[in-house]
Design a protein around this motif. Structure first.
Motif, PDB file in Angstrom:
ATOM      1  N   TYR A  65       0.805  -1.216   0.000  1.00 34.60           N
ATOM      2  CA  TYR A  65       0.000   0.000   0.000  1.00 34.60           C
ATOM      3  C   TYR A  65       0.845   1.275   0.000  1.00 34.60           C
ATOM      4  CZ  TYR A  65      -3.882   3.116   0.664  1.00 34.60           C
ATOM      5  OH  TYR A  65      -4.802   4.113   0.467  1.00 34.60           O
ATOM      6  N   HIS A 121       1.382   3.856  -2.781  1.00 31.18           N
ATOM      7  CA  HIS A 121       0.405   4.903  -3.118  1.00 31.18           C
ATOM      8  C   HIS A 121       0.724   6.245  -2.442  1.00 31.18           C
ATOM      9  CE1 HIS A 121      -3.271   7.122  -3.651  1.00 31.18           C
ATOM     10  NE2 HIS A 121      -3.546   7.021  -2.362  1.00 31.18           N
ATOM     11  N   HIS A 166      -1.235  10.857   4.167  1.00 32.84           N
ATOM     12  CA  HIS A 166      -2.636  11.224   3.921  1.00 32.84           C
ATOM     13  C   HIS A 166      -3.657  10.128   4.182  1.00 32.84           C
ATOM     14  CE1 HIS A 166      -2.310   9.457  -0.189  1.00 32.84           C
ATOM     15  NE2 HIS A 166      -3.623   9.358  -0.107  1.00 32.84           N
ATOM     16  N   ASP A 167      -3.273   8.860   4.061  1.00 30.51           N
ATOM     17  CA  ASP A 167      -4.253   7.788   4.281  1.00 30.51           C
ATOM     18  C   ASP A 167      -4.116   7.118   5.641  1.00 30.51           C
ATOM     19  OD1 ASP A 167      -5.915   7.802   2.043  1.00 30.51           O
ATOM     20  OD2 ASP A 167      -4.484   6.674   0.822  1.00 30.51           O
ATOM     21  N   ASP A 179      -3.686  12.665  -5.089  1.00 33.72           N
ATOM     22  CA  ASP A 179      -4.228  11.363  -4.700  1.00 33.72           C
ATOM     23  C   ASP A 179      -5.052  10.792  -5.849  1.00 33.72           C
ATOM     24  OD1 ASP A 179      -5.062   9.307  -2.840  1.00 33.72           O
ATOM     25  OD2 ASP A 179      -6.953  10.396  -2.564  1.00 33.72           O
TER      26      ASP A 179
HETATM   27 MN    MN Z   1      -5.097   7.983  -1.043  1.00 38.47          MN
END
Ligand code: MN
Length: 505
Positions: A44, A47, A71-72, A143
């Motif tokens: 992940y 990303h 950000h996530d 994003d």
């Molecule tokens: Mn994202």
């Protein structure tokens, strides 16, 4: 994209301390996302690192890049906002929080599709209200760009939906931020997934014609270069190729006849200052015959999004039609990177405005943000416009609460359960007999918290009560309750008078 690649690309743009912070953020995010995978099967972390790399490429300030890396995390991992604040400071935490809120708002707005006819506008409005620091929206664009670039890993039925949302919401948003290059990238990717056949056909047509146009342009390019050099003008020149999507739209206007599209390639001339722009325009018009109805002076009259350039279309002696775009380096940067570029030029000014939380201090070329927010607030409210209320609704923190089905609703901080009920539907509110918040019964005096899931219990014997006034804060709910109570009173009165009449007879 991995840690080393990101650090290498960031190295020329930031100080040693800032790079150490970046490395720290990468490690924290990598830890947090440990074990998570993307649809493609990749780790992940690729990303957020790609998103951050895009932000570096757009030359944003270090806080925005750190927020891009993180950000996530709040949405998808155990990392909390408090931890982020303690590790990276208030500004980074503020940005991450903004991005998280926009994501939640978006997923909620999507499920509102069936209720709201103007979802696009509402979504844009909500994004702007939630992401009130423009950098939040810029992170969202980075994003979305990465998600679009990796869209092939999504199930086919999802691809079209995401592509459509990108076309309808994110590309226009990039345009409003005058991030021209990003808008084009988002449109090209959306076009490809939304209308694969049209995309392929347009591409083929374009490639066939590009070769021919390019050959013809070489001659023109040489002539212009010679002439400008003679005039001792310093310049850079390149060709910009029309995007497939923009060609597709244009073809529609010329009955599919590509020979009538004159700006498949435009020649772009970049010079040092504004007066030289006009000088170049003069030189071009001396060399070739200008098609007078086609001069566009976006310097004197910039486009709404701040775009500036001189455009002219001329005819060469051999009858060829060529479009030229003349601009300064600063105009060019702004046309390509828009708001991101203005961080470069106005960083201190912007940062101050954000710190104070006053959009009033935004530079002149960003005044559309204010306009947009005003327009959004007016379009979105069914009450008459009231400046104080507008300020409160837009700039004070909103909270987001969920229905048991997962639909999301935004309410002002301090709203009660009844405010939520009236937002859902005034008839539902009228029959409210109790509330379950996060599965637990709560009194009417319960004030909602951000993230609450609210279930409204109704009963056919329940009815609106005057004391409810004490437990609502939104104008919408106050107005609806007032109507319901007066209707009730009228009904009671007419019942009574009917009974009195009956008694008389
Ligand atoms: Mn994202």
């Amino acid at each position: 994209m991995n840690k080393q690649q990101l650090l290498t690309s960031a190295a020329p743009h930031y100080t040693q301390d800032q790079l150490l912070e970046l490395e720290h953020a990468i490690d924290v995010a990598t830890n947090a996302h440990e074990g998570q995978k993307r649809k493609s099967g990749e780790a992940y972390i690729i990303h957020p690192l790609s998103v951050a790399a895009t932000l570096v490429e757009w030359e944003l300030d270090i806080d925005t890049v750190l927020a891009g890396v993180l950000h996530d995390t709040v949405e998808d991992t155990d990392l909390t906002l408090e931890t982020i604040e303690s590790l990276f400071g208030q500004d980074v935490a503020f940005l991450v929080d903004g991005v998280t809120k926009v994501s939640r708002a978006r997923s909620g707005m999507r499920s509102l599709d069936s209720y709201l006819p103007a979802t696009k506008d509402n979504l844009t409005k909500l994004m702007i209200a939630v992401g009130r620091d423009v950098r939040v929206l810029i992170i969202k664009l980075a994003d979305r760009l990465h998600n679009m670039r990796t869209l092939e890993h999504m199930p086919p039925e999802k691809r079209k939906k995401i592509a459509r949302e990108t076309m309808e919401v994110f590309a226009p948003l990039a345009d409003r931020l005058n991030m021209g290059r990003v808008r084009v990238q988002l449109e090209e990717l959306s076009f490809r997934y939304m209308m694969p056949k049209d995309f392929a056909r347009t591409k083929t047509l374009m490639d066939a014609n590009l070769k021919r146009s390019q050959r013809k342009l070489t001659q023109v390019e040489r002539e212009v270069k010679t002439k400008l050099t003679e005039e001792k003008i310093e310049f850079k020149m390149d060709g910009r190729i029309k995007s497939a999507y923009s060609l597709f739209k244009k073809l529609d206007r010329v009955q599919g006849d590509i020979t009538r599209v004159h700006d498949l390639i435009a020649l772009r001339i970049i010079v040092d200052d504004l007066s030289t722009c006009y000088l170049v325009l003069g030189v071009l018009h001396e060399l070739y015959t200008p098609l007078f109805d086609r001069i566009k002076d976006y310097v004197a009259q910039p486009k709404r999004n701040g775009y500036q350039s001189l455009h002219t279309t001329v005819q060469t002696s051999s009858g060829q039609i060529v479009e030229f775009q003349v601009r300064t380096q600063e105009m060019h940067d702004y046309a390509e990177r828009g708001l991101a570029a203005s961080f470069h030029y106005n960083e201190s000014k912007l940062t101050d405005a954000y710190k104070k939380g006053t959009l009033a201090e935004l530079p002149e070329n960003l005044s559309w943000i204010r306009e947009l927010q005003t327009a959004a607030a007016q379009a979105g409210s069914d009450q008459e416009f009231d400046a104080e209320n507008f300020r409160m609704n837009l700039f004070n923190d909103r909270i987001f609460v969920y229905s048991p089905k997962g639909d999301i609703w935004d309410l002002p901080r301090g709203a009660y359960v009844l405010d939520f009920a009236f937002r859902i539907h005034s008839d539902v509110a009228a029959r409210a007999s109790g509330f379950k918040v996060n599965g637990v019964m709560k009194p009417f005096s319960y004030k909602l918290e951000h993230g609450d899931t609210v279930e409204i219990l109704t009963s056919n014997t329940a009815s609106p009560k005057p004391e409810w006034k004490d437990y609502i804060v939104t104008n919408h709910a106050k107005e609806k309750l007032r109507l319901q109570l007066s209707r009730q009173k009228r009904a009671l009165f007419s019942n009574m008078s009917a009974r009195l009449k009956r008694r008389k007879h």
